[in-house]
Design an enzyme around this catalytic site. Sequence first.
Site, PDB file in Angstrom:
ATOM      1  CG  ASP A  99      -2.262   0.620   0.979  1.00  0.00           C
ATOM      2  OD1 ASP A  99      -2.331   1.508   0.134  1.00  0.00           O
ATOM      3  OD2 ASP A  99      -3.243   0.249   1.668  1.00  0.00           O
ATOM      4  CG  ASP A 114      -9.750   1.714  -0.225  1.00  0.00           C
ATOM      5  OD1 ASP A 114      -8.848   1.697  -1.084  1.00  0.00           O
ATOM      6  OD2 ASP A 114      -9.539   1.803   0.998  1.00  0.00           O
TER       7      ASP A 114
HETATM    8  C1  GLA Z   1      -6.038   1.315   1.892  1.00  0.00           C
HETATM    9  C2  GLA Z   1      -6.229   0.266   0.801  1.00  0.00           C
HETATM   10  C3  GLA Z   1      -7.261  -0.742   1.235  1.00  0.00           C
HETATM   11  C4  GLA Z   1      -6.830  -1.391   2.538  1.00  0.00           C
HETATM   12  C5  GLA Z   1      -6.591  -0.338   3.594  1.00  0.00           C
HETATM   13  C6  GLA Z   1      -5.964  -0.921   4.845  1.00  0.00           C
HETATM   14  O1  GLA Z   1      -7.173   2.106   2.059  1.00  0.00           O
HETATM   15  O2  GLA Z   1      -6.581   0.861  -0.420  1.00  0.00           O
HETATM   16  O3  GLA Z   1      -7.446  -1.716   0.226  1.00  0.00           O
HETATM   17  O4  GLA Z   1      -5.662  -2.139   2.307  1.00  0.00           O
HETATM   18  O5  GLA Z   1      -5.729   0.690   3.124  1.00  0.00           O
HETATM   19  O6  GLA Z   1      -5.738   0.031   5.842  1.00  0.00           O
END
Ligand code: GLA
Length: 404
Positions: free
Chosen positions: A155, A216
């Site tokens: 990430d 997300d």
């Molecule tokens: C980000 C990512 C998500 C998830 C969260 C975890 O928002 O895009 O897919 O992995 O972090 O904290």
Amino acid sequence: MLAVALLMLCAVSTQALDNGLGRTPPMGWMTWERFRCNTDCKNDPYNCVSEKLVKQMADRLVEDGYKDAGYEYINIDDCWSNKQRDAQGRLQSDPVRFPSGIKALADYVHSRGLKFGIYGDYGTKTCGGYPGSLNHLELDAQTFASWGVDSLKLDGCYSNVSTMKTGYPEMTKYLNATGRPILFSCSWPDYERASHIPINYTSVADNCNIWRNYDDIQDSWDSVTGIIKYYGDNQKTLVPVAGPGHFNDPDMLIIGNKGLNVNQSNAQMAMWAIFAAPLLMSNDLRNIQPVYRDILLNKEVIRINQDPAGKMGKKMLERNSTVEIWVRTLAGYEEYALLFLNKGSKPKTVNISLKELGFTFDPGFEFEDALDHGKFIGVFDTIKYYNFTVPESGVLLYNLYFSS
Ligand code: GLA
């Protein structure tokens, strides 16, 4: 001159991701959308992110038919680690929730014939506030490999996004150097998009097996259609970069949770098949209703998703304000997947000829209904007009074969 050229070629090829993985989109399960950063094992032992949860999902994957259908990765997302690195500077798991350690958990997942994935962050902290990998990329790659990790999502929270174009490839190099094939999932293009930095997708596809491009996913139809809109609007960029070993990742499947009904679940599954997207479920497989399990196990839709040519489909047309028509070219000679998506809340009938959708093969096409076990529907001429009635917030999905 030739020697220099060869040297340059070697330098380039050793820099690119070199794991042979993800020839078709990876399939599996991951914690995030459904279980989030639930660390409260004291009050919520059944749902907290823990080795128990991960083992239970591995068992379900094997015992309920998902593994046989192709789902093979069990991935932990954020919030698995301790807040501190160990005395040697290595990441370590939370001792309460993962008392046996990650190596033992990976061993368990492997013993069930599955692969094990983990999560890290390119910046100073993960999005959930756990230790990030900045200044530790090499050590973390080595630690993950020593645990038997098969997939890494890296990430990008708490980082300088302008350094990602060199920083992610650096991680690729470290993953290659471990000698362990580790599927590499990059969030890099999503962060560049959000920071208005131009995305070099050639480099992304060279260095990552899969990558997030957009926001997300949340547990709702609005979220799913928002992602579909982004993919349609940006298809000129996204279609050419997808292929065996490197795929766009529109994020997790949320089928079986509260947000999508049956039509909408079929729609997510079918659109993800058209996208050549990873099929990473985030749901509770211990309690899933059979109707949603059947959607996730739909062989015909999975077959389209896993087509060996790995081409991403294209949006061809929009009709009646809420209908989109998508086509994915499959590996067989004159073989396609044809999808009608109705985003609206009432059924819509579209009157269209195959020719309008770019099909010119004169003898016409045999249609099979992918949502109904590949049931033969009939032979369709390319010139004639036909009515297709698309269910509300749902899809029609057909396999087309040339008719001889
Ligand atoms: C980000 C990512 C998500 C998830 C969260 C975890 O928002 O895009 O897919 O992995 O972090 O904290």
